[in-house]
Scaffold this active site. Structure first.
Site, short mmCIF file in Angstrom:
data_model
loop_
_atom_site.label_atom_id
_atom_site.label_comp_id
_atom_site.label_asym_id
_atom_site.label_seq_id
_atom_site.Cartn_x
_atom_site.Cartn_y
_atom_site.Cartn_z
N ASP A 43 0.85 -0.97 0.18
CA ASP A 43 0.23 0.07 0.02
C ASP A 43 0.98 1.32 -0.12
OD1 ASP A 43 -1.71 2.00 0.39
OD2 ASP A 43 -3.05 0.98 1.85
N CYS A 168 -16.56 22.84 -16.43
CA CYS A 168 -17.38 23.07 -17.70
C CYS A 168 -17.47 24.60 -17.52
CB CYS A 168 -18.70 22.62 -17.49
SG CYS A 168 -19.91 22.99 -18.88
#
Lengths: 551, 319
Positions: A43, A168
């Site tokens: 990990d 956007c």
């Protein structure tokens, strides 16, 4: 019923999610079954506060430490006799090669991104080791088992690309605060803004000018992004025939000079108010937007950092900044505003997660893993955890499918690439196709017997220079030219994946269609489909990468 | 959203789950009080889940001393705290659970489950019992129903690769989103006693076989005065005999309760950790739903069998 299996070894690939549960459940299960085992866990993450609501091997005091190591210590506290080897590393590291994987009887994945899952999938196929894959989001989850030659591999079914939210509100005609599924605009503010004022042509307007005062810099950028850009967009009357006109916002409109001197007195309510669209609300946020550069500067004591920081969801200042910038733009266009919490989730790509789903999936993973370990792999299955029952079932088992004969990963199917070989560079193919679409980490590209490109630590200077030069060449002008009819081979030695790609030369490209990315050519477009308005409403204009990819 | 906001600490810790069920639900969780009795693997998994979720308080009841077997199945008890310590299972679990989430108040209630009266249960919003005999299950369920306040009752049991969850929310109303509107739904739950009293023949044809199998084993333990989960291969013959008697009484075909299924439940009655995890997760989710008032609650039995991998909901109630 109970078997004694000695020295069973299997690694866990941890993600920021539920693997800690796996570890604990597995350890208990195997002890119950009286199996001896060695565990390896990998990990690369460190522990964060937001992990603690479900990753229960960790405590507040562990925040900042390596997950792999703390997990190991926690488990040893209740099972001291087990051998666990933690690796605080990225599983994509070359150290974790096929030989490493071959040591294991089974691989359990608890990853949180597609790229790494694909990488591990390929290594498992190369090593011939069964893979138990899994995923959770909120109340949903699934566990799937992949055994070479027996079941589908992880990539036999195309997986949806991760949801990215194009910014956007930075485009010229936004309709939502954070993007629309079908739009795939570049995140970079610069390239999308149609800055047409002549003074900006020769220099980058976002670069801080020499000796420019921080405040002045901030004001200038603000006026450019929220003021001038809107004005120039407004000048194109056609665009706004059927849309609400945006309102330019300048610093002087919302801000008197005195308030500048107050540093960091943020009115939190204004930030999180998402219904109020009036000017006074905007002014509170512009206040924050403008103060940020100054705050960063004083925190970092380095004015060079201003204008150049990158977004990190755990950096509260960055999250505030993004929320505010997006909201100012939204206010300008009359789009509903978003709260800090919502914006952080979107911009930071946060996956919502709860302990219960993770616990269920962890249990299911172990159940499958045990079947593999007991040589009962024929009874392995896929299991889906549903939020709403289907045919009375909350947990739904499904028989695994056979390998997909046209999977290029496990069935060595050749691929077809349609590309304008006179315009596309090798770099485009490497970046847009080989590493992203094909998911190769360290690719090697050959044409016949000649090596066009490779990545590695042990390459000599000449070769590196040669490859760099090749990247910049157009396909048809490479030393061993790639043209229509050519077959190139791309491979990743670490993943032991080889793909043969048939090249087809294509001159002109059209619309975006479902599932297929279509890009425009460099050539001068003549068809009306290339006109800004029509294209914006129906298709995608990505940057001019002339490539059409087909499987 | 005024008055009782979540603290900054709570918002940071619970961020990921708030994105699933919202701030309002999180607040309700933080005010809820849960009682759990019978701390074997599954109940312990459940406790872990709700403590992490951030309930207000959790009261544990299990006076059994710590044994080797308990250690094997219970990850809350650290290994170096061995039997010599003298604490009960509840006491040891309590310390570990407090550690998981310091914001949850975890405590121990000593005493036999049957000794608690109706008033005792009024303190709680949710009561969960595991590994107890039929009589105790019925009794606690009844006490919960006697209260004017609604106390949700759950029982959970795990035998090797199988598990059963029972839910009793009495009269439960909740808001449900249907298409564009939010509708109020009302559910009427039977008590455990009422549910199992329904003649087997009247149940829907495809009811999970595990339901019947669990009833047989339950009855066996009651009649033979065993402790819950105390059966072995020696009992198999008698259990099969009991099955035949019950099937006759209920006019049910014996094949509805296969030998192989009963064998699994009787011969290895101990909890299998991954199945405990699954059951503890499902139960955790149900309790969170009931407290928060969000989401369709399970009605009224849930069965899981790792052999076929199905997690099935059965509605065993009179229409």
């Amino acid at each position: 019923m109970v078997e004694f299996v000695s020295s069973v070894k299997y690694p866990f690939f941890y993600s920021t999610r539920f693997c800690k549960l796996q570890l604990e459940v597995i350890v208990k299960a195997l002890k119950w079954l009286q199996m001896n085992m060695d565990l390896d866990e990998i990990d690369m993450d460190t522990i964060e506060v937001s992990n603690l609501n479900r990753q229960f091997l960790f405590r507040q005091s562990h925040v900042g430490q390596s997950k792999a190591k703390v997990a190991r210590d926690a488990v040893l506290r209740f099972r001291p006799q087990i051998s666990i080897t933690p690796y605080h590393a990225n599983v994509k590291d070359p150290d974790f090669n096929v030989d490493f994987f071959k040591q294991f009887n089974v691989i359990l994945n608890g990853l949180d991104n597609l790229d790494t899952r694909r990488h591990v999938n390929r290594l498992c196929l190369a090593a011939g080791v069964p893979l138990v894959e899994s995923g959770t989001t909120g109340f949903l989850g699934q566990v799937t088992v992949h055994i070479k030659g027996q079941t589908e591999c992880y990539e036999c079914q195309p997986k949806p690309a991760p949801k990215t939210y194009p910014v956007c509100t930075i485009t010229s005609t936004p309709s939502k605060l954070f993007g629309d599924k079908n739009q795939d605009n570049d995140l970079n503010v610069r390239s999308n803004d149609t800055a047409s004022s002549s003074s900006d042509h020769s220099e980058d307007v976002f670069e801080r000018k020499k000796d420019e005062e921080i405040e002045q810099y901030g004001k200038r950028i603000f006026n450019h992004v929220f003021g001038h850009n809107i004005e120039s967009a407004l000048s194109n009357k056609e665009t706004w025939k059927n849309r609400n006109k945006p309102r330019p916002i300048y610093v002087k409109d919302v801000f008197s000079d005195e308030t500048f001197q107050q540093n960091g007195n943020v009115d939190k309510k204004a930030e999180t108010d998402n219904n109020n669209n009036n000017l006074s609300n905007v002014s509170a946020m512009t206040y924050i937007g403008l103060m940020n550069p100054q705050e960063i500067w004083s925190l970092l004591e380095s004015s060079r950092e201003v204008g150049n920081l990158s977004f990190d969801k755990d950096d509260h200042l960055a999250v505030e900044f993004v929320t505010v910038a997006a909201n100012i733009r939204a206010a300008s266009f009359g789009i509903p505003l978003h709260s800090l919490f919502e914006a952080k989730g979107i911009a930071g790509n946060i996956v919502h997660a709860v302990a219960t789903t993770n616990a269920i999936i962890a249990g299911l993973i172990v159940i499958e893993a045990i079947k593999v370990l007991r040589n009962d792999a024929k009874n392995c299955r896929m299991t889906y955890c549903l939020e709403h029952p289907a045919r009375k079932m909350l947990l739904m088992p499904v028989e695994p499918f056979e390998p997909n004969k046209s999977c290029y990963v496990c069935s060595e199917t050749p691929l077809l690439l349609e590309v304008n070989t006179q315009r596309a560079k090798l770099r485009d193919v490497v970046e847009k196709v080989v590493t992203s679409k094909l998911g190769m980490n360290l690719p090697l590209i050959t044409h016949g017997s000649s090596l066009l490109y490779e990545v590695g630590d042990d390459l000599d200077q000449d070769m590196v220079a040669n490859y760099e030069a090749n990247l910049e060449k157009v396909l048809s002008e490479l030393p061993y030219a790639i043209t229509g009819g050519t077959v190139i081979t791309v491979e990743d030695l670490q993943q032991e994946l080889v793909c043969n790609i048939n090249i087809k030369h294509r001159f002109v490209f059209y619309f975006y269609e479902e599932g297929i990315y279509v890009f425009f050519t460099y050539m001068k477009p003549v068809s009306p489909i290339f006109d800004g308005t029509i294209a914006a409403s129906k298709s995608v204009i990505v940057n001019c990468f002339p490539c059409f990819f087909v499987l | 959203m005024n008055g009782e906001e979540l603290t900054e600490q709570e918002t940071a810790l619970y961020d990921r789950q708030i994105r699933v069920w919202g701030v309002d639900a999180q607040r309700r969780l933080s005010k809820s009080h849960i009682f759990v009795s019978g701390l074997k693997g599954t109940a312990v998994e459940f406790c872990k889940n709700i403590v992490l979720a951030g309930v207000g308080s959790l009261t544990l009841n299990d006076d059994n001393p710590v044994t080797e077997e308990a250690l094997a199945a219970n990850f809350l008890i650290p290994f170096d705290e061995n039997m010599g310590g003298g604490g009960s299972i509840a006491e040891l679990c309590c310390d570990s659970l407090k550690d998981f989430n310091p914001m949850v108040h975890v405590s121990v209630e000593k005493g036999d489950l049957s000794s608690f009266d109706v008033d005792f249960f009024e303190k709680f919003d949710v009561v969960v019992i595991s590994c107890c005999l039929l009589a105790a299950k019925k009794s606690v369920n009844e006490k919960c129903r006697k209260l004017s306040k609604r106390v949700a009752f759950y029982s959970v049991d795990c035998r090797y690769s199988c598990g059963e969850i029972f839910v009793d929310l009495h009269k439960y109303s909740y808001m449900k989103k249907k298409a564009d509107e939010t509708v109020e739904c009302q559910l009427q739950y039977p008590s455990f006693e009422e549910a199992i009293a329904i003649p087997w023949r009247s149940l829907p044809k495809r009811v999970s076989k595990l339901y019947f199998a669990m009833r047989v084993v339950e009855r066996f333990e009651e009649v033979e005065r065993r402790k819950p989960g105390e059966t072995s291969v020696d009992d198999l013959t008698n259990v099969l005999k009991l099955r035949n008697e019950l099937c006759l009484a209920h006019s049910l075909n014996e094949s509805q309760i296969p030998d192989s299924l009963l064998e699994r439940l009787v011969v290895s009655p101990k909890e299998f950790p991954p199945v405990s995890a699954v059951l503890g997760g499902i139960l955790g989710q149900e309790v969170i739903k009931a407290i928060s008032g969000k989401g369709d609650p399970l009605k009224n039995f849930f069965f899981f069998d790792a052999v076929d991998g199905k997690g099935v909901i059965e509605d065993i109630s009179t229409p």
